[in-house]
Design an enzyme around this catalytic site. Structure first.
Site, mmCIF file in Angstrom:
data_model
loop_
_atom_site.group_PDB
_atom_site.id
_atom_site.type_symbol
_atom_site.label_atom_id
_atom_site.label_comp_id
_atom_site.label_asym_id
_atom_site.label_seq_id
_atom_site.Cartn_x
_atom_site.Cartn_y
_atom_site.Cartn_z
ATOM 1 N N SER A 67 34.986 43.859 41.432
ATOM 2 C CA SER A 67 35.270 42.737 42.284
ATOM 3 C C SER A 67 33.987 42.278 42.301
ATOM 4 O O SER A 67 34.179 40.940 43.024
ATOM 5 C CB SER A 67 35.669 42.867 43.879
ATOM 6 O OG SER A 67 36.850 42.824 43.566
ATOM 7 N N LYS A 70 33.501 38.653 41.405
ATOM 8 C CA LYS A 70 34.597 37.733 41.611
ATOM 9 C C LYS A 70 33.365 35.988 42.645
ATOM 10 O O LYS A 70 34.187 35.482 41.616
ATOM 11 C CB LYS A 70 35.731 38.302 43.200
ATOM 12 C CG LYS A 70 36.694 38.475 42.436
ATOM 13 C CD LYS A 70 36.468 39.644 43.945
ATOM 14 C CE LYS A 70 38.514 40.116 43.216
ATOM 15 N NZ LYS A 70 39.195 40.877 44.558
ATOM 16 N N TYR A 194 42.533 38.248 34.503
ATOM 17 C CA TYR A 194 41.479 39.312 35.913
ATOM 18 C C TYR A 194 41.384 40.429 35.203
ATOM 19 O O TYR A 194 39.414 40.711 35.849
ATOM 20 C CB TYR A 194 42.478 38.979 36.893
ATOM 21 C CG TYR A 194 42.008 39.038 38.030
ATOM 22 C CD1 TYR A 194 40.924 39.494 39.018
ATOM 23 C CD2 TYR A 194 42.861 41.042 38.591
ATOM 24 C CE1 TYR A 194 40.304 39.841 39.827
ATOM 25 C CE2 TYR A 194 42.073 41.596 39.976
ATOM 26 C CZ TYR A 194 40.840 41.167 40.357
ATOM 27 O OH TYR A 194 41.134 42.287 41.418
ATOM 28 N N TYR A 246 35.041 41.935 52.386
ATOM 29 C CA TYR A 246 36.639 42.254 52.739
ATOM 30 C C TYR A 246 36.163 42.114 54.021
ATOM 31 O O TYR A 246 35.851 41.776 54.708
ATOM 32 C CB TYR A 246 37.104 43.524 51.658
ATOM 33 C CG TYR A 246 36.609 42.867 50.695
ATOM 34 C CD1 TYR A 246 37.898 42.081 50.275
ATOM 35 C CD2 TYR A 246 36.776 44.389 49.749
ATOM 36 C CE1 TYR A 246 37.575 41.993 48.522
ATOM 37 C CE2 TYR A 246 36.835 44.251 48.419
ATOM 38 C CZ TYR A 246 36.594 43.586 47.667
ATOM 39 O OH TYR A 246 37.048 43.079 46.439
ATOM 40 N N VAL A 264 35.748 47.930 43.353
ATOM 41 C CA VAL A 264 35.813 49.211 43.568
ATOM 42 C C VAL A 264 35.215 50.454 42.766
ATOM 43 O O VAL A 264 35.856 51.239 42.971
ATOM 44 C CB VAL A 264 36.957 49.660 43.386
ATOM 45 C CG1 VAL A 264 37.698 49.204 44.960
ATOM 46 C CG2 VAL A 264 38.044 48.684 42.998
HETATM 47 N N1 GLU Z 1 40.511 44.777 40.189
HETATM 48 C C1 GLU Z 1 40.371 45.673 40.640
HETATM 49 C C2 GLU Z 1 41.630 45.586 41.503
HETATM 50 O O1 GLU Z 1 42.004 44.108 41.683
HETATM 51 C C3 GLU Z 1 39.213 44.875 42.047
HETATM 52 C C4 GLU Z 1 39.014 45.369 43.961
HETATM 53 C C5 GLU Z 1 38.022 45.573 43.529
HETATM 54 O O2 GLU Z 1 36.524 45.687 43.192
HETATM 55 O O3 GLU Z 1 37.468 45.679 44.833
HETATM 56 O O4 GLU Z 1 41.650 45.939 42.167
#
Ligand code: GLU
Length: 315
Positions: A67, A70, A194, A246, A264
């Site tokens: 993430s 993003k 994605y 988050y 993550v």
């Molecule tokens: N690729 C992970 C997912 O979609 C990213 C989540 C993250 O890094 O917080 O669950």
């Protein structure tokens, strides 16, 4: 005193020593390939907007962006589509929900609250312009290459692992299609885009360089190239500040006070506008998806150097 960084190298070495034995948390095993990460890996890197580098630990160990990608893919989509189009598809409001929440899509306009959560990021993937899937992923990789200043690759094992197990993200994408946020039927292709952006391999110095670029108004600290428009950098920083952590964004704003984004796989980057980018990598994460060692390091750095964007000069 605020922002006197003359002893930053010593400080990060001390923090590395202090938190290396700290083993709380777990690897992100919901993506099976991420479960194998080396839990001893721990790197801290600081890159200033002038191109100075301070580092300690496993800063050359590679990991996938997840993430932390993003905000920057949002920046790319923003430059391609403009603010009005982006706001019609994805909001800029924080949620108190988890990164992979599906609940908020049932509420209000069905528009994802923001591009930092999975629903918003998947909607953003559907907005990336290009003549083909390969063209779109090449554009995304190229954008990250201009941030880090060298070639990057996708970890195909992580990509396939996430693709195979992404039932929740798949459900989110189908709901987005149902509500007309995603306008095309190529759901699997949008998800692949994605997953690929999440699977781009970087190291801790790369992550700090990306943060330094954004901190410097879009100017890459080594190449001095204008990677994104300064307005885009500003918008990315706003979103990182309000939505980047988050459902602990408020606590982060209170204890650290910097625009930031976690992933993550264990990477966490933050930008001190006009001054530097800071990144920490350690794959042991908490239940909200944040690297635990990274959060500890940032909290200590914030206290020591009064990093919060709201700190007064006399602090
Ligand atoms: N690729 C992970 C997912 O979609 C990213 C989540 C993250 O890094 O917080 O669950």
């Amino acid at each position: 005193m605020k922002n006197n960084f003359s002893d930053i190298q010593n400080t990060i070495e001390e923090l590395h020593c202090k938190y290396l034995p700290f083993k709380d948390g777990h690897t992100a095993d919901y993506i099976p390939e991420l479960a194998h990460a080396n839990t001893n890996h721990f790197g801290i890197a600081v890159v200033t907007t002038e191109g100075e580098v301070f580092k300690v630990g496993n800063c050359e160990a590679s990991f996938t962006l997840q993430s932390t990608s993003k905000p920057f893919v949002y920046g790319l989509a923003l430059e391609q589509n403009g603010q009005e189009k982006m706001l019609s598809k994805v909001g800029v409001e924080p949620t108190g929900d988890a990164f992979n929440s599906i609940i908020e899509l049932e509420k209000q306009s069905h528009r994802p609250y923001n591009p930092m959560i999975n629903s918003g990021a998947i909607a953003v993937s559907s907005l990336i312009q290009g003549t083909s899937f390969h063209d779109k992923i090449a554009t995304i990789i190229k954008a990250f290459e201009s941030y880090v200043g060298h070639a990057l690759v996708v970890d195909e094992n992580v990509f396939l692992s996430e693709k195979k197990t992404a039932h929740r993200n798949r459900a989110i994408a189908h709901l987005l299609r149902h509500f007309g946020i995603i306008e095309e039927d190529n759901i699997e292709e949008i998800l692949d885009l994605y997953f690929k952006q999440c699977s781009i391999l970087v190291n801790t110095i790369d992550l700090a360089t990306i943060a330094a670029t954004i901190a410097g108004g879009g100017v890459q600290p080594f190449t001095k190239n204008q990677v994104v428009h300064s307005n885009t950098a500003r918008d990315i920083l706003s979103l990182m500040f309000t939505c980047g952590m988050y459902d602990s964004t408020g606590e982060w704003a209170y204890t650290v006070g910097l625009p930031a984004k976690s992933g993550v796989s264990g990477g966490l980057l933050a930008a001190l506008p006009g001054k530097m980018g800071i990144a920490v990598y350690s794959p042991l994460i908490d239940e909200r998806g944040h690297s635990l060692r990274a959060v500890k390091v940032f909290q200590e750095l914030a206290k020591k150097y009064s990093l919060s964007v709201f700190s007064h000069e006399d602090n």
